[in-house]
Design a protein around this motif. Structure first.
Motif, PDB file in Angstrom:
ATOM      1  N   ALA A   2       2.290  -1.493  -8.954  1.00 55.90           N
ATOM      2  CA  ALA A   2       2.243  -2.244 -10.115  1.00 55.90           C
ATOM      3  C   ALA A   2       2.789  -2.940 -10.000  1.00 55.90           C
ATOM      4  O   ALA A   2       2.742  -4.840 -10.593  1.00 55.90           O
ATOM      5  CB  ALA A   2       2.165  -1.410 -10.963  1.00 55.90           C
ATOM      6  N   THR A  22      -1.941  -2.057  -0.810  1.00 55.83           N
ATOM      7  CA  THR A  22      -2.683  -2.413  -1.263  1.00 55.83           C
ATOM      8  C   THR A  22      -3.483  -3.087  -2.442  1.00 55.83           C
ATOM      9  O   THR A  22      -4.057  -3.221  -3.182  1.00 55.83           O
ATOM     10  CB  THR A  22      -3.234  -0.595  -1.275  1.00 55.83           C
ATOM     11  OG1 THR A  22      -3.744  -0.133  -0.479  1.00 55.83           O
ATOM     12  CG2 THR A  22      -4.354  -0.395  -1.921  1.00 55.83           C
ATOM     13  N   THR A  23      -2.138  -3.411  -3.228  1.00 61.04           N
ATOM     14  CA  THR A  23      -1.491  -3.339  -4.914  1.00 61.04           C
ATOM     15  C   THR A  23      -1.579  -5.207  -4.556  1.00 61.04           C
ATOM     16  O   THR A  23      -1.149  -5.681  -5.507  1.00 61.04           O
ATOM     17  CB  THR A  23      -1.423  -3.219  -5.885  1.00 61.04           C
ATOM     18  OG1 THR A  23       0.141  -2.671  -4.927  1.00 61.04           O
ATOM     19  CG2 THR A  23      -1.647  -1.864  -5.856  1.00 61.04           C
ATOM     20  N   SER A  26      -2.373  -8.025  -7.191  1.00 61.16           N
ATOM     21  CA  SER A  26      -2.331  -7.230  -7.991  1.00 61.16           C
ATOM     22  C   SER A  26      -1.044  -7.210  -8.450  1.00 61.16           C
ATOM     23  O   SER A  26      -0.384  -6.832  -9.733  1.00 61.16           O
ATOM     24  CB  SER A  26      -3.057  -6.521  -9.069  1.00 61.16           C
ATOM     25  OG  SER A  26      -2.832  -5.851  -8.382  1.00 61.16           O
ATOM     26  N   LEU A  27       0.161  -6.986  -7.357  1.00 63.89           N
ATOM     27  CA  LEU A  27       1.685  -6.825  -7.599  1.00 63.89           C
ATOM     28  C   LEU A  27       2.154  -7.730  -8.215  1.00 63.89           C
ATOM     29  O   LEU A  27       1.968  -9.542  -7.615  1.00 63.89           O
ATOM     30  CB  LEU A  27       2.178  -6.683  -5.718  1.00 63.89           C
ATOM     31  CG  LEU A  27       3.460  -6.537  -6.428  1.00 63.89           C
ATOM     32  CD1 LEU A  27       3.825  -4.798  -6.804  1.00 63.89           C
ATOM     33  CD2 LEU A  27       3.630  -6.183  -4.704  1.00 63.89           C
ATOM     34  N   SER A  60      -0.962   3.297   1.034  1.00 67.65           N
ATOM     35  CA  SER A  60      -2.505   4.264   0.689  1.00 67.65           C
ATOM     36  C   SER A  60      -2.552   5.027   1.212  1.00 67.65           C
ATOM     37  O   SER A  60      -2.452   5.442   2.696  1.00 67.65           O
ATOM     38  CB  SER A  60      -3.818   2.939   0.290  1.00 67.65           C
ATOM     39  OG  SER A  60      -4.186   2.922   2.330  1.00 67.65           O
TER      40      SER A  60
END
Length: 177
Positions: A2, A22-23, A26-27, A60
């Motif tokens: 995150a 993968t993030t 929104s990182l 992932s």
């Protein structure tokens, strides 16, 4: 993932590599003394996995379907690392496992980038895990590289880098897909 906390803004190469996560969209990037920002704000008009049709990102879960006949625990650790490696562009799946005098085992997997540079070599990842695990002074007694056949091989670079930290010979195994 995150968020990532860093002491200074990540360089362009680091931002590009973070873009593989993968993030990535929104990182949150937390820089000491500054307001948090999202990675896309720090890497506008980026080029990444989605532009090349890759859906699964770095970090992932991966199952690359590699097989290798061996009962050697160190070879199997390197195989597991290769099985989990992230190489959606070259399909050059590779993993390294290191054993030390104290009996500790550290493994690392290949992780590539849409820009292909920088990619993280499996030996670099294994050596990093060794340092993070407190074993930097524990001498390497065995080093195994398992890789899938491809146009990109880790053998030469791994053997050369290994010589910088150990006198052991690199044991190389080819896995089938």
């Amino acid at each position: 993932m995150a968020a990532i906390a860093v002491g200074a803004a990540p360089c362009g190469l680091c931002r590009q590599f973070l873009n593989e996560l993968t993030t990535a969209a929104s990182l949150e990037v937390l820089v000491a003394g500054r307001e948090p920002r999202l990675l896309p704000e720090l890497l506008p008009e980026s080029f990444g996995p989605a532009d090349l049709g890759v859906r699964a990102g770095l970090m992932s879960p991966h199952a690359n379907g590699l097989r290798l006949e061996s009962s050697d625990p160190l070879v199997l650790r390197a195989l597991a690392a290769a099985e989990a490696s992230y190489a959606p562009y070259s399909r050059a799946f590779a993993g390294t496992a290191l054993e030390t005098v104290g009996g500790a085992v550290y493994s690392g997997r290949y992780a590539e980038n849409a820009a292909f540079n920088p990619s993280l070599a499996p030996l670099a990842c294994a050596l990093t895990m060794r340092v993070l695990g407190g074993g930097a002074e524990d001498a390497v007694t065995r080093a195994v590289l398992v890789e899938a056949p491809s146009q990109v091989s880790q053998v030469g670079a791994t053997a050369e880098a290994l010589r910088a930290v150990s006198a052991v010979a690199l044991e190389v195994f080819e896995a089938s897909a």
